[in-house]
Design a protein around this motif. Structure first.
Motif, PDB file in Angstrom:
ATOM      1  N   PHE A  65       0.828  -1.208   0.000  1.00 50.99           N
ATOM      2  CA  PHE A  65       0.000   0.000   0.000  1.00 50.99           C
ATOM      3  C   PHE A  65       0.861   1.256   0.000  1.00 50.99           C
ATOM      4  N   SER A  66       0.326   2.301  -0.603  1.00 49.87           N
ATOM      5  CA  SER A  66       1.011   3.587  -0.652  1.00 49.87           C
ATOM      6  C   SER A  66       1.018   4.235   0.734  1.00 49.87           C
ATOM      7  N   TYR A  69      -2.111   5.028   2.949  1.00 55.25           N
ATOM      8  CA  TYR A  69      -3.142   4.047   2.589  1.00 55.25           C
ATOM      9  C   TYR A  69      -4.338   4.659   1.861  1.00 55.25           C
ATOM     10  N   GLU A  71      -5.518   3.843  -0.888  1.00 49.41           N
ATOM     11  CA  GLU A  71      -6.288   2.779  -1.536  1.00 49.41           C
ATOM     12  C   GLU A  71      -7.422   2.268  -0.658  1.00 49.41           C
ATOM     13  N   LEU A  72      -7.287   2.446   0.658  1.00 44.94           N
ATOM     14  CA  LEU A  72      -8.250   1.870   1.593  1.00 44.94           C
ATOM     15  C   LEU A  72      -9.259   2.874   2.133  1.00 44.94           C
ATOM     16  N   ARG A  80      -9.908  -2.776   6.092  1.00 49.68           N
ATOM     17  CA  ARG A  80      -9.619  -1.444   5.563  1.00 49.68           C
ATOM     18  C   ARG A  80      -9.325  -0.443   6.676  1.00 49.68           C
ATOM     19  N   GLY A 113      -1.430  -4.082  -7.672  1.00 55.39           N
ATOM     20  CA  GLY A 113      -2.663  -3.323  -7.527  1.00 55.39           C
ATOM     21  C   GLY A 113      -3.680  -3.871  -6.554  1.00 55.39           C
ATOM     22  N   THR A 115      -5.986  -4.524  -3.526  1.00 53.26           N
ATOM     23  CA  THR A 115      -6.442  -3.592  -2.488  1.00 53.26           C
ATOM     24  C   THR A 115      -7.350  -4.229  -1.446  1.00 53.26           C
ATOM     25  N   GLY A 122      -9.061  -5.516  -7.034  1.00 55.15           N
ATOM     26  CA  GLY A 122      -8.320  -4.388  -7.584  1.00 55.15           C
ATOM     27  C   GLY A 122      -7.054  -4.755  -8.332  1.00 55.15           C
ATOM     28  N   SER A 123      -6.777  -6.046  -8.514  1.00 56.46           N
ATOM     29  CA  SER A 123      -5.468  -6.457  -9.028  1.00 56.46           C
ATOM     30  C   SER A 123      -5.528  -6.974 -10.466  1.00 56.46           C
TER      31      SER A 123
END
Length: 206
Positions: A65-66, A69, A71-72, A80, A113, A115, A122-123
């Motif tokens: 994750f960035s 987060y 993405e969450l 999440r 990707g 998530t 998401g992948s």
């Protein structure tokens, strides 16, 4: 197994990363049954070694994750919410790095990707499998009753045959593992021991 041909099968490894496999990993510390966990790592090594030797498709289903987060989002509950709170699987940290001997090798697929709990969320996992003719997924990893189960259910509903290497998975404790093996797996696929998987590979591999 049975009528499976190797070219239509893939071994999917769920989260063989530092959070689980390093002694100081945040999730490693939550593993209450250390024997269950240690045995699962040993069986996972056996399965991966045999699959590599046989020339099977291998796909590494990790989480990264960035920072922050994004993405969450701002969830109140569930993974999440828990993942950002725990600070797990952040890109560039030891917890998100694959750990030997499970580090991807040249030619093995690495999912990007993702998530969610399912490896498909998401992948690009579905694209990798469909575009390479995979019909049967052999599944192992962590945790049995969370991300392995989510991936199992999702793969089943997408039309894949799914085979769980039950002794190459682990939950946090024996009760959770037993529930996964006895009450969940047969609804979405089937479970086998790693020894059965290795024996099958010896008959079909090259």
């Amino acid at each position: 197994m049975g009528n499976d041909t190797l070219e239509h099968c893939a071994l999917a490894l769920v989260e063989y990363q530092g959070e689980w496999l390093d002694a100081d990993g945040k999730l490693n510390k939550l593993m209450q049954d250390r024997t269950l966990f240690t045995d699962s790592v040993e069986q996972s090594e056996r399965a991966l070694e045999a699959a590599r030797r046989a020339g099977m498709h291998i796909v590494h289903v990790g989480l990264r994750f960035s920072p922050g987060y994004p993405e969450l989002g701002k969830a109140r509950s569930g993974l999440r919410a828990a993942i950002p709170r725990a600070g797990t699987f952040r890109k560039g940290t030891p917890g998100s790095a694959f750990v030997e001997p499970f580090v991807p090798r040249t030619g093995e697929w690495v999912v990007e990707g993702r998530t969610g709990a399912s490896g498909f969320a998401g992948s690009n996992l579905e694209s990798m499998l469909r575009n390479n003719g995979v019909e049967t997924i052999y599944l192992m990893g962590y945790a049995s009753h969370v991300c392995v189960e989510s991936t199992l259910r999702d793969a089943h509903d997408r039309g894949y045959d799914v085979v769980v290497l039950t002794d190459a998975t682990a939950a946090f404790n024996r009760d959770q593992q037993r529930h996964f093996e006895e009450a969940v797996v047969h609804h979405f696929g089937r479970g086998i021991k790693t020894s059965t998987f290795v024996q099958w590979l010896q008959t079909v591999g090259h």
